[in-house]
Write an enzyme that holds these catalytic residues in place. Structure first.
Site, short mmCIF file in Angstrom:
data_model
loop_
_atom_site.label_atom_id
_atom_site.label_comp_id
_atom_site.label_asym_id
_atom_site.label_seq_id
_atom_site.Cartn_x
_atom_site.Cartn_y
_atom_site.Cartn_z
N HIS A 81 0.82 -1.21 0.00
CA HIS A 81 0.00 0.00 0.00
C HIS A 81 0.85 1.27 0.00
CE1 HIS A 81 -3.82 -2.13 1.69
NE2 HIS A 81 -3.38 -2.66 0.55
N GLU A 83 0.66 3.98 1.77
CA GLU A 83 1.06 4.42 3.10
C GLU A 83 2.27 3.64 3.59
OE1 GLU A 83 -3.55 3.96 3.39
OE2 GLU A 83 -1.94 3.24 2.09
N CYS A 119 -6.26 1.19 5.52
CA CYS A 119 -6.78 -0.09 5.99
C CYS A 119 -6.26 -0.35 7.40
CB CYS A 119 -6.37 -1.21 5.04
SG CYS A 119 -4.62 -1.68 5.14
#
Length: 163
Positions: A81, A83, A119
């Site tokens: 991801h 992030e 998430c």
């Protein structure tokens, strides 16, 4: 005539929006930047780990072909991801007290995602990195700001659905 100037929040979100153009995902493209003391510490976009083939090169997404809804079965995804990639690219000392800016777009239409949020796994990484605020774009000029302490006090891993 006074010059119209983009505010800082949209300035950083626009940069995260540019970063997502490097994403290799066939479903959604995300861009993240980490900012501390008005300086960009690192950037990240979602894509396969270094050295592995990207979904856009393979022309295949396992989660898409299995009709897995967004937010589920991340273990089947090839991507790291945005992030996480931004966090991996920075020293923890440079992230203590920082803000992470996040933007998401549909990979096919290019439409802005209005429900962008990290998430559960990314939230854990953000907490441990020492980042204190996450700003996620929800429209071309609006964003939602989350104080990371909320994720510490409202621990989603204690939710019965995650047990």
């Amino acid at each position: 005539m006074a010059q119209q100037r983009t505010n800082k929040e949209n300035y950083y979100l626009d940069i995260a929006d540019a970063v997502l153009q490097r994403s290799t995902c066939l479903r959604r493209k995300y861009g993240a930047i980490i900012v501390l003391n008005d300086e960009i510490v690192s950037t990240g976009y979602n894509g396969a780990p270094r050295g592995r083939r990207n979904c856009c090169d393979l022309g295949h997404c396992t989660r898409k072909s299995l009709n897995i809804p967004s937010g589920e079965r991340y273990e089947l995804c090839r991507s790291v991801h945005a992030e996480m990639n931004a966090i991996i690219s920075a020293a923890r000392s440079d992230m203590l007290g920082a803000t992470l800016y996040l933007v998401g777009r549909d990979a096919v239409t290019g439409e802005l995602t209005t429900d962008t949020t990290p998430c559960s796994m990314c939230r854990r990484h953000i907490i441990n990195a020492g980042i204190t605020k996450v700003v996620a774009r929800i429209s071309e000029t609006e964003a939602v700001t989350t104080n990371v302490r909320e994720w510490i006090y409202n621990d989603d891993s204690l939710d019965p659905q995650f047990r």
